[in-house]
Design an enzyme around this catalytic site. Sequence first.
Site, PDB file in Angstrom:
ATOM      1  N   HIS A  74      -1.589  -4.015   5.703  1.00 27.05           N
ATOM      2  CA  HIS A  74      -1.731  -3.919   4.244  1.00 27.05           C
ATOM      3  C   HIS A  74      -1.235  -2.585   3.702  1.00 27.05           C
ATOM      4  O   HIS A  74      -0.990  -2.454   2.501  1.00 27.05           O
ATOM      5  CB  HIS A  74      -3.174  -4.189   3.807  1.00 27.05           C
ATOM      6  CG  HIS A  74      -4.136  -3.077   4.078  1.00 27.05           C
ATOM      7  ND1 HIS A  74      -4.989  -3.049   5.160  1.00 27.05           N
ATOM      8  CD2 HIS A  74      -4.403  -1.940   3.381  1.00 27.05           C
ATOM      9  CE1 HIS A  74      -5.733  -1.963   5.107  1.00 27.05           C
ATOM     10  NE2 HIS A  74      -5.394  -1.274   4.040  1.00 27.05           N
ATOM     11  N   ASP A 104      -3.823  -7.711  10.456  1.00 24.18           N
ATOM     12  CA  ASP A 104      -3.699  -6.442   9.725  1.00 24.18           C
ATOM     13  C   ASP A 104      -3.183  -5.305  10.610  1.00 24.18           C
ATOM     14  O   ASP A 104      -3.704  -4.191  10.580  1.00 24.18           O
ATOM     15  CB  ASP A 104      -5.039  -6.049   9.089  1.00 24.18           C
ATOM     16  CG  ASP A 104      -4.843  -5.118   7.893  1.00 24.18           C
ATOM     17  OD1 ASP A 104      -3.706  -5.010   7.410  1.00 24.18           O
ATOM     18  OD2 ASP A 104      -5.827  -4.481   7.463  1.00 24.18           O
ATOM     19  N   SER A 186      -6.950   4.003   5.328  1.00 24.51           N
ATOM     20  CA  SER A 186      -6.420   2.808   5.970  1.00 24.51           C
ATOM     21  C   SER A 186      -5.283   3.146   6.923  1.00 24.51           C
ATOM     22  O   SER A 186      -4.362   3.898   6.567  1.00 24.51           O
ATOM     23  CB  SER A 186      -5.902   1.820   4.925  1.00 24.51           C
ATOM     24  OG  SER A 186      -6.962   1.245   4.211  1.00 24.51           O
TER      25      SER A 186
END
Length: 348
Positions: A74, A104, A186
């Site tokens: 992402h 992911d 992230s």
Amino acid sequence: MENKTPLPDLSQLSPEEVKTVSLFKENTPCVVNITNIATARGYYSMDIQKIPAGKFGGHGFVWDGRGHIATNFHVIRGASEVRVSLIDQSTWPAKIIGGDPSKDVAVLQVEAPPEVLANLKPITLGASSGLLVGQQVFAIGNPFGLDHTLTSGIISGLNRELNTGYGGNSLRNVIQCDAAINPGNSGGPLLDSRGRLIGINTAIADPTGKGASSGIGFAIPIDTVKGLVEQILKYGRVVRPVLGITIAPPQALRQMGIQGVLVLDVPPGTPAAKAGMEGITRDNYGRMTIGDVIVGMNGKPVRTEADLFDILDGCKVGDKVTVDVLRHGDQRKTLTVKLGERIPEIAE
């Protein structure tokens, strides 16, 4: 590359503090900032503009000595261009090698001169199979755009399930921790107390909807990440094994009071068809007859679709697996299936 910030006098620090300071200094060169550049048309013109996607960017870490970077999918989703910033503040373009949105995970290749790639410092891989609740962990990232920040906490839970939002897919066996993870973390590493990579920081529980840490963060375990990265580096994509069946909705089995996975259809030529697996059929009067219900695989019980997918995630294309089925509701059989490869869907 190394973190050239000199260490201050450590004599006034406790042994635990010295260990944490050293862990941060040793691992920051392994961590890179990632900027996702998207294209958009100007509001007052038809000119194409390149703008950063996401307010705080993301992170990744050096996987090997060839300039490969692992991160969350992402972080680079929808990118027309990706840039990677190293510990020395130099910025280089990066090519997307491949990724798996359902898990992911993505892999990039830094496009820099050989002398730059030779100086990159790969992160030290650990293991996630033996983790324990209460174990100390550390997260490195750039929350809210703050460069290279260290947070610490403990593992709060294991084997969590996290919805990725891609076609209803879920991440299973996810690590839950209370180390502060915020927007910008992230793709960054989650480390154990020895500075070894045990997961990729990927999400937070945010009941407020404001993107702030709630003390509940999630990381994809390294044992899952390692296999995915190796496949992407070898094939340019994730090669996932399949039985080659269509699964019926679970409501049908619930009404019958049976636990397992109901086989709806077995297309000809698939691995399951070659092994003799049967799906639902209709007789001459149009009445449906149940074929096989998968109740076990490789000696492990299969009660739900999640159980089946968990077992398949631990297998490879070409593996022979034993599948225990309940046929016609009362006959128990064991079939041997040679797993095939899932053919990725090509968008038109």
